[in-house]
Design a protein around this motif. Structure first.
Motif, short mmCIF file in Angstrom:
data_model
loop_
_atom_site.label_atom_id
_atom_site.label_comp_id
_atom_site.label_asym_id
_atom_site.label_seq_id
_atom_site.Cartn_x
_atom_site.Cartn_y
_atom_site.Cartn_z
N ALA A 277 0.77 -0.98 0.18
CA ALA A 277 0.19 -0.28 -0.11
C ALA A 277 1.13 1.52 -0.19
O ALA A 277 0.68 1.98 -0.25
N ASP A 278 1.96 1.29 1.15
CA ASP A 278 3.06 2.58 0.83
C ASP A 278 3.48 2.76 -0.40
O ASP A 278 3.03 3.55 -1.09
N ARG A 279 4.39 1.52 -1.28
CA ARG A 279 4.30 1.52 -2.81
C ARG A 279 3.36 2.36 -3.81
O ARG A 279 3.45 3.49 -4.51
N GLN A 280 2.26 1.29 -3.30
CA GLN A 280 0.86 2.07 -4.96
C GLN A 280 0.48 3.81 -4.09
O GLN A 280 0.72 4.42 -5.43
N LEU A 281 0.68 3.99 -3.01
CA LEU A 281 0.52 5.15 -2.92
C LEU A 281 1.88 6.73 -2.88
O LEU A 281 1.42 7.20 -3.74
N ALA A 282 2.79 5.83 -2.76
CA ALA A 282 4.06 6.86 -3.30
C ALA A 282 3.60 7.10 -4.64
O ALA A 282 4.26 7.70 -5.70
N LYS A 283 3.26 5.62 -5.88
CA LYS A 283 3.06 6.26 -6.87
C LYS A 283 2.14 6.74 -7.36
O LYS A 283 2.01 7.85 -8.12
N LEU A 284 0.63 6.73 -6.91
CA LEU A 284 -0.23 7.55 -7.26
C LEU A 284 -0.24 8.91 -6.86
O LEU A 284 -0.69 10.08 -8.43
N LEU A 285 1.09 8.86 -6.07
CA LEU A 285 0.89 10.96 -5.80
C LEU A 285 1.85 11.41 -6.93
O LEU A 285 2.25 12.40 -6.48
N THR A 286 2.51 10.51 -7.47
CA THR A 286 3.27 10.94 -8.73
C THR A 286 2.80 11.95 -9.85
O THR A 286 2.94 11.93 -10.90
N ALA A 287 0.93 11.33 -9.69
CA ALA A 287 -0.35 11.45 -10.59
C ALA A 287 0.20 14.12 -10.91
O ALA A 287 -0.52 14.16 -9.45
N PRO A 288 -0.14 14.30 -11.28
CA PRO A 288 -0.49 15.63 -10.96
C PRO A 288 -1.69 16.20 -11.22
O PRO A 288 -2.53 16.67 -10.37
N SER A 289 -2.73 15.06 -11.92
CA SER A 289 -4.50 14.97 -11.25
C SER A 289 -4.42 14.75 -10.33
O SER A 289 -6.21 14.62 -9.74
N VAL A 290 -3.52 14.46 -8.90
CA VAL A 290 -4.46 13.77 -7.51
C VAL A 290 -3.42 14.61 -6.26
O VAL A 290 -2.26 15.06 -7.29
N LYS A 291 -3.70 15.27 -5.63
CA LYS A 291 -3.02 16.30 -4.57
C LYS A 291 -3.63 15.20 -3.14
O LYS A 291 -4.22 14.63 -3.02
N GLY A 292 -1.98 15.05 -2.58
CA GLY A 292 -1.89 14.29 -0.95
C GLY A 292 -2.56 15.12 -0.31
O GLY A 292 -2.37 16.33 -0.04
N LEU A 293 -2.97 13.75 0.98
CA LEU A 293 -3.58 14.27 2.06
C LEU A 293 -4.04 14.29 2.90
O LEU A 293 -3.82 12.83 3.07
N GLU A 294 -2.55 14.46 4.42
CA GLU A 294 -2.17 13.08 4.36
C GLU A 294 -2.56 13.58 6.28
O GLU A 294 -3.22 14.40 7.00
N ILE A 295 -3.23 11.90 6.86
CA ILE A 295 -3.93 12.26 7.69
C ILE A 295 -2.92 12.24 9.00
O ILE A 295 -2.46 10.82 9.09
N PRO A 296 -2.09 12.86 9.85
CA PRO A 296 -1.44 12.61 11.03
C PRO A 296 -1.39 11.62 12.19
O PRO A 296 -2.18 11.96 12.95
N LEU A 297 -1.05 10.55 11.97
CA LEU A 297 -1.30 9.43 12.91
C LEU A 297 -0.55 10.27 13.92
O LEU A 297 -1.18 9.51 15.67
N GLU A 298 0.40 10.99 14.76
CA GLU A 298 0.99 11.21 15.32
C GLU A 298 0.38 12.16 16.70
O GLU A 298 0.36 11.38 17.60
N GLY A 299 -0.38 12.87 15.79
CA GLY A 299 -1.78 13.34 16.80
C GLY A 299 -2.36 12.67 17.37
O GLY A 299 -2.85 13.24 18.54
N LEU A 300 -3.21 11.26 16.64
CA LEU A 300 -3.60 11.05 17.40
C LEU A 300 -3.27 9.45 18.86
O LEU A 300 -3.59 9.88 19.26
N ARG A 301 -2.11 9.54 18.15
CA ARG A 301 -1.16 8.99 19.38
C ARG A 301 -0.94 9.71 20.24
O ARG A 301 -1.11 9.92 21.73
N GLN A 302 -0.66 10.91 20.09
CA GLN A 302 -0.08 11.91 21.76
C GLN A 302 -1.98 12.06 22.05
O GLN A 302 -1.16 12.73 23.03
N GLY A 303 -3.05 11.69 21.95
CA GLY A 303 -3.53 11.99 22.65
C GLY A 303 -5.32 13.41 22.11
O GLY A 303 -6.22 13.70 22.76
N LEU A 304 -4.55 13.84 20.91
CA LEU A 304 -5.66 14.80 20.07
C LEU A 304 -6.66 14.01 20.20
O LEU A 304 -6.85 12.95 19.21
N ALA A 305 -7.44 14.44 20.16
CA ALA A 305 -8.96 14.04 19.88
C ALA A 305 -9.64 14.65 18.21
O ALA A 305 -9.09 15.20 17.85
#
Length: 469
Positions: A277-305
């Protein structure tokens, strides 16, 4: 393949992505008795009940399975339906709650004469030879799936795997192997001599083996045996023939929704944390037609709701979809972030699901299509974001990758959702699917859509990271 004569093949699926080899049948996300009755009355030979128990802890999975089975028993009784075959589609590269699912189904809807274990999934390169399970010719216990932090295992020998998963309650010496060197009559005689509830592993490395297994099951039913089958999606193929698929090629892009401004953009959700899945995502994000938006898991791990992270994510997603008219890859931070004890893993997974629900719910009308990578991600989308109790399985856009669609009011189109199992696809699969739904972005001039390879293999950044508030 000759259809197996039965009124209904009932599949209880521990993950929303297991309907990978059939089409034209209903997938139920609700197991209310009335919903089950309607599903059983559908003209399709197959009914899927999406239990999603793999995402639950052991005790919750057991409770859900018992609830499903008891309601199913009522539905079968109401319809006076006796000619049915039960399948526990509970395998993801040998990761599952096995033997819990099989035991509960046997207690509630059995007893069953034999438990057949058939984890081969030919489109994914998974075969069973000599009682050992392989992924592209390599013993599966050497793969990353065997190191799964919840469902890991130490062996590729299915008899030993059964013993390990059962905590020794089913010794490997009691497990029988079914192979295809014997003729059908000898196999039937050997199976008939087994004690009730015996576990039988099934070798399968080519379509002919599945065909022979289907014939064997038909003859066992004719002899009056009622068996339980557990395994991967190729097992469904062995038991029923769905007939030719109607939608192919450019038909898939035609399901994409429109609004007053034209074709709507999509969202590609990537929640799976398999290396592929990591490799598929990396390939997908090379496409100019796709914008990446990351959900930061570290914030949830640190207790953010989730409610603290949702506004900034929703704003960024909404701007890309509504102002830029651009497809977005919405993905969780990469790497195995769910390690630790099971309670901690499940708590983090639930926080991600809540966040996904908060971000996507107000923007569903802006979506032309969704591609969802990972079983839990797909379940959250269908059950919680879209609030569905059933969807129609339109077919396989690529071998092993399904497109489902909910019903919609007259004159409107249901949102097409492509469900990609976490362990399916080449490095290019997500990009190929994006270009299939948006052929105007295909790298091949004049190509109406990416043509699927015959046998896609399981696994193997221009993006925005929304920071903590």
């Amino acid at each position: 393949m000759t259809p197996v004569p039965m009124s209904k093949l009932i599949v209880i699926d521990d993950d929303p992505t297991g309907s990978q080899t059939v089409h034209g049948c209903p997938l139920l996300l609700s197991w209310r008795v009335e919903a089950l009755v309607e599903g059983l009355q559908h003209p399709a030979h197959v009914l899927f009940i999406l239990a999603n128990t793999r995402a639950l802890p052991w005790r919750d999975a057991e409770a859900r399975l018992r609830s499903i089975c008891r309601n199913l028993r009522q539905a079968l009784s109401q319809l006076n339906l006796e000619d049915w075959q039960l399948v526990s589609r509970g395998d993801s590269t040998l990761r599952s709650h096995f033997p819990l699912d099989a035991q509960v189904l046997s207690q509630e809807l059995g007893p069953f004469a034999v438990l057949f274990v058939l984890p081969a999934f030919l489109p994914g390169g998974r075969t069973t030879v000599g009682g050992h399970h392989f992924l592209h010719g390599q013993p599966v216990h050497l793969s990353s799936y065997a190191r799964d932090s919840r469902f890991g295992y130490r062996t590729s020998c299915l008899a030993a795997w059964v013993e390990q998963k059962s905590g020794g309650r089913i010794p490997q010496t009691t497990v029988t192997r079914l192979h295809w060197q014997e003729d059908g009559n000898r196999l039937l005689t050997r199976l008939a001599s087994l004690p009730q509830g015996a576990v039988v592993t099934v070798d399968a490395s080519e379509p002919e083996h599945l065909h022979r297994f289907g014939q064997l099951m038909q003859r066992r039913r004719q002899q009056g045996h009622q068996d339980l089958c557990w395994g991967a999606a190729s097992l469904i193929d062995a038991l029923v023939d769905p007939g030719p698929q109607i939608l192919t090629g450019r038909d898939w892009a035609g399901l994409r929704r429109r609004d007053a401004w034209g074709l709507q953009p999509g969202v590609i959700l990537v929640g799976s944390h398999q290396p592929g899945a990591d490799r598929q995502l990396a390939k997908l994000l090379t496409a100019p037609s796709v914008k990446g938006l990351e959900i930061p898991l570290e914030g949830l791990r640190q207790g953010l709701a989730p409610a603290q992270l949702a506004p900034s994510l929703a704003a960024a997603l909404g701007h890309a979809l509504q102002q830029e008219r651009r497809t977005v890859a919405l993905y969780t931070s990469r790497g195995e972030r769910l390690r630790g004890d099971e309670a901690g893993q499940l708590a983090l997974a639930e926080a991600v699901a809540q966040l996904q629900e908060m971000v996507l719910d107000p923007l569903c009308s802006s979506l032309g299509y969704v591609i969802s990578k990972g079983g839990s991600t797909s379940d959250t989308l269908l059950r919680r974001v879209l609030g569905l109790d059933r969807v129609a399985l339109r077919g396989q856009v690529m071998p092993g990758i399904s497109l489902v669609q909910p019903a919609a009011p007259l004159g409107q189109a249901g949102l097409p959702v492509i469900c990609v199992p976490g362990n399916m696809g080449t490095d290019e699969t997500l990009l190929d699917l994006h270009q299939l739904m948006e052929p105007e972005h295909s790298l091949t001039p004049g190509c109406p859509g990416i043509q699927a390879p015959s046998w896609p293999r399981p696994e193997g950044r221009r993006s925005i990271t929304v920071g903590f508030p």
